[in-house]
Design a protein around this motif. Structure first.
Motif, PDB file in Angstrom:
ATOM      1  N   TYR A   1       0.857  -1.182   0.000  1.00  0.00           N
ATOM      2  CA  TYR A   1       0.000   0.000   0.000  1.00  0.00           C
ATOM      3  C   TYR A   1       0.897   1.238   0.000  1.00  0.00           C
ATOM      4  O   TYR A   1       1.039   1.924   1.017  1.00  0.00           O
ATOM      5  N   ASP A   2       1.497   1.521  -1.128  1.00  0.00           N
ATOM      6  CA  ASP A   2       2.434   2.636  -1.197  1.00  0.00           C
ATOM      7  C   ASP A   2       1.829   3.906  -1.780  1.00  0.00           C
ATOM      8  O   ASP A   2       2.380   4.983  -1.614  1.00  0.00           O
ATOM      9  N   GLU A   3       0.712   3.796  -2.484  1.00  0.00           N
ATOM     10  CA  GLU A   3       0.025   4.973  -3.020  1.00  0.00           C
ATOM     11  C   GLU A   3      -1.391   4.967  -2.431  1.00  0.00           C
ATOM     12  O   GLU A   3      -2.236   4.162  -2.821  1.00  0.00           O
ATOM     13  N   ILE A   4      -1.635   5.865  -1.479  1.00  0.00           N
ATOM     14  CA  ILE A   4      -2.880   5.834  -0.709  1.00  0.00           C
ATOM     15  C   ILE A   4      -3.687   7.107  -0.953  1.00  0.00           C
ATOM     16  O   ILE A   4      -3.175   8.214  -0.780  1.00  0.00           O
ATOM     17  N   VAL A   5      -4.938   6.936  -1.352  1.00  0.00           N
ATOM     18  CA  VAL A   5      -5.825   8.066  -1.612  1.00  0.00           C
ATOM     19  C   VAL A   5      -6.643   8.381  -0.366  1.00  0.00           C
ATOM     20  O   VAL A   5      -7.286   7.505   0.206  1.00  0.00           O
ATOM     21  N   PHE A   6      -6.595   9.644   0.055  1.00  0.00           N
ATOM     22  CA  PHE A   6      -7.349  10.164   1.201  1.00  0.00           C
ATOM     23  C   PHE A   6      -8.346  11.201   0.689  1.00  0.00           C
ATOM     24  O   PHE A   6      -7.983  12.353   0.498  1.00  0.00           O
ATOM     25  N   PRO A   7      -9.595  10.859   0.447  1.00  0.00           N
ATOM     26  CA  PRO A   7     -10.569  11.921   0.166  1.00  0.00           C
ATOM     27  C   PRO A   7     -10.753  12.785   1.415  1.00  0.00           C
ATOM     28  O   PRO A   7     -10.973  12.269   2.509  1.00  0.00           O
ATOM     29  N   ILE A   8     -10.630  14.075   1.271  1.00  0.00           N
ATOM     30  CA  ILE A   8     -10.781  14.998   2.394  1.00  0.00           C
ATOM     31  C   ILE A   8     -12.143  15.690   2.265  1.00  0.00           C
ATOM     32  O   ILE A   8     -12.391  16.401   1.289  1.00  0.00           O
ATOM     33  N   ASP A   9     -13.036  15.453   3.240  1.00  0.00           N
ATOM     34  CA  ASP A   9     -14.340  16.104   3.182  1.00  0.00           C
ATOM     35  C   ASP A   9     -14.513  17.033   4.375  1.00  0.00           C
ATOM     36  O   ASP A   9     -13.555  17.370   5.071  1.00  0.00           O
ATOM     37  N   PHE A  10     -15.745  17.449   4.625  1.00  0.00           N
ATOM     38  CA  PHE A  10     -16.003  18.455   5.662  1.00  0.00           C
ATOM     39  C   PHE A  10     -16.492  17.851   6.970  1.00  0.00           C
ATOM     40  O   PHE A  10     -16.818  18.588   7.906  1.00  0.00           O
TER      41      PHE A  10
ATOM     42  N   SER B   1       4.848   4.932   1.986  1.00  0.00           N
ATOM     43  CA  SER B   1       3.595   5.443   1.432  1.00  0.00           C
ATOM     44  C   SER B   1       3.694   6.904   1.002  1.00  0.00           C
ATOM     45  O   SER B   1       4.333   7.729   1.649  1.00  0.00           O
ATOM     46  N   ARG B   2       3.011   7.184  -0.102  1.00  0.00           N
ATOM     47  CA  ARG B   2       2.759   8.557  -0.525  1.00  0.00           C
ATOM     48  C   ARG B   2       1.245   8.743  -0.470  1.00  0.00           C
ATOM     49  O   ARG B   2       0.484   7.922  -0.975  1.00  0.00           O
TER      50      ARG B   2
ATOM     51  N   ILE C   1      -3.730   7.839 -10.557  1.00  0.00           N
ATOM     52  CA  ILE C   1      -2.605   7.800  -9.614  1.00  0.00           C
ATOM     53  C   ILE C   1      -2.037   6.389  -9.489  1.00  0.00           C
ATOM     54  O   ILE C   1      -0.907   6.195  -9.074  1.00  0.00           O
ATOM     55  N   ARG C   2      -2.831   5.403  -9.898  1.00  0.00           N
ATOM     56  CA  ARG C   2      -2.515   3.980  -9.689  1.00  0.00           C
ATOM     57  C   ARG C   2      -2.468   3.676  -8.196  1.00  0.00           C
ATOM     58  O   ARG C   2      -1.523   3.076  -7.670  1.00  0.00           O
ATOM     59  N   ALA C   3      -3.520   4.095  -7.526  1.00  0.00           N
ATOM     60  CA  ALA C   3      -3.606   3.941  -6.077  1.00  0.00           C
ATOM     61  C   ALA C   3      -3.634   2.473  -5.672  1.00  0.00           C
ATOM     62  O   ALA C   3      -4.209   1.632  -6.365  1.00  0.00           O
ATOM     63  N   ASP C   4      -3.033   2.193  -4.531  1.00  0.00           N
ATOM     64  CA  ASP C   4      -3.046   0.851  -3.946  1.00  0.00           C
ATOM     65  C   ASP C   4      -4.158   0.709  -2.907  1.00  0.00           C
ATOM     66  O   ASP C   4      -4.505  -0.412  -2.521  1.00  0.00           O
ATOM     67  N   LEU C   5      -4.703   1.843  -2.433  1.00  0.00           N
ATOM     68  CA  LEU C   5      -5.713   1.810  -1.380  1.00  0.00           C
ATOM     69  C   LEU C   5      -6.434   3.151  -1.345  1.00  0.00           C
ATOM     70  O   LEU C   5      -5.822   4.196  -1.558  1.00  0.00           O
ATOM     71  N   ILE C   6      -7.747   3.097  -1.080  1.00  0.00           N
ATOM     72  CA  ILE C   6      -8.530   4.305  -0.813  1.00  0.00           C
ATOM     73  C   ILE C   6      -9.030   4.201   0.618  1.00  0.00           C
ATOM     74  O   ILE C   6      -9.562   3.168   1.027  1.00  0.00           O
TER      75      ILE C   6
ATOM     76  N   ILE D   1      -9.029  -1.586  -6.850  1.00  0.00           N
ATOM     77  CA  ILE D   1      -8.418  -0.848  -5.739  1.00  0.00           C
ATOM     78  C   ILE D   1      -9.133  -1.210  -4.430  1.00  0.00           C
ATOM     79  O   ILE D   1     -10.332  -1.004  -4.297  1.00  0.00           O
ATOM     80  N   PRO D   2      -8.422  -1.738  -3.447  1.00  0.00           N
ATOM     81  CA  PRO D   2      -9.047  -2.002  -2.145  1.00  0.00           C
ATOM     82  C   PRO D   2      -9.508  -0.698  -1.487  1.00  0.00           C
ATOM     83  O   PRO D   2      -8.882   0.359  -1.677  1.00  0.00           O
TER      84      PRO D   2
END
Length: 265
Positions: free
Chosen positions: A136-145, A165-166, A223-228, A257-258
């Motif tokens: 899990y080296d490319e991790i997507v973090f959706p930022i909400d309110f 991780s990035r 991004i070729r994310a490994d995880l969201i 994507i997991p």
């Protein structure tokens, strides 16, 4: 069965997608140095012995293929209830579960997977396909309110400790000043955690031409994310949680994507 500590729980119905989940779990276990516990839930007492035999065979196959032999548990009753119970009893760090029922769904309202995710006190990783990458080296973090969004930030330490991780912080394109202020607060919290860990990160704002969840997924693929990583929302004055529609969409359409869902404390 002895009590297991620091284990990854993999519910299995012995179908192909649950074998994919086991492959994902093996990849995580080998990085974080944890064990794996297989769980099969039966509805009839007469099914227990057959389930034990199948689990033993699957554990042996896993040991022969990966050099890691899972523990196994057969439980009796409702799957969501038993996953939550076993997670607490066995000090589970996360649940990794395959689910065909979520594939390509805008909403998970009627799926067993939704009930399981919102019943479990531990992070829940849903997968639909076999792993592409081992880490899990490319991790997507959706930022909400939402206030709950900040609780994801504690996982920055976890991933930074075990992976190179990035983190990709994705903001919605919104115009409401009050919501913008809340998003900015959550973004500032995430950045502080990242800077404290010396972690790499990128910040994006979606174009706003499509629904936020769809744009998050498109960016994750590019991004070729490994995880969201997403958060559920706690129902006020309750111990229950919900997944908002955009989060259900992300889980249903994540494809290869997991997606890790975290219930706020």
């Amino acid at each position: 069965m002895k009590k297991t500590k620091n284990t990854i729980l993999v519910p299995t119905d012995f179908l192909q997608v649950s074998r994919y989940a086991l492959q994902h779990a093996v990849n995580v276990a080998q990085v974080v140095n944890e064990g794996i516990t297989l769980l099969h839930v039966v509805k009839l007492q007469s099914e227990v012995e057959e389930a034990k035999a199948k689990l033993a065979m699957l554990a042996q196959e896993t040991n022969e293929k990966y050099g890691l032999k899972p523990d196994s548990v057969v439980a009796f009753g409702d799957i969501a209830t038993e996953i939550a119970r076993v997670s607490a009893a066995f000090d589970v760090s996360m649940v990794i579960m395959g689910s065909e029922s979520i594939k390509g769904k805008d909403a998970l309202t009627e799926t067993r997977t939704l009930k399981v995710i919102t019943s479990s006190q531990v992070p829940f990783v849903t997968i639909q396909e076999p792993p592409i990458n081992k880490r899990y080296d490319e991790i997507v973090f959706p930022i909400d309110f939402t206030v709950e969004n900040k609780e994801k930030h504690g996982w920055i330490s976890y991933f930074s400790d075990y992976y190179v991780s990035r983190f990709h912080l994705i903001k919605p394109n919104i115009s409401d000043p009050e919501l913008i202020a809340k998003v900015d607060l959550n973004m500032a919290s995430a950045i502080k955690h990242l800077d404290d860990k010396g972690a790499k990160y990128e910040i994006y704002t979606v174009a706003g031409d499509k629904p936020y969840a769809q744009e998050v997924l498109e960016m994750a693929v590019n991004i070729r994310a490994d995880l969201i990583l997403i958060m559920t929302t706690k129902i006020a004055k309750s111990s229950k949680f919900v997944l908002e529609p955009h989060e259900q969409f992300i889980i249903g359409f994540a494809g290869h994507i997991p997606v890790m869902s975290i219930n706020p404390r």
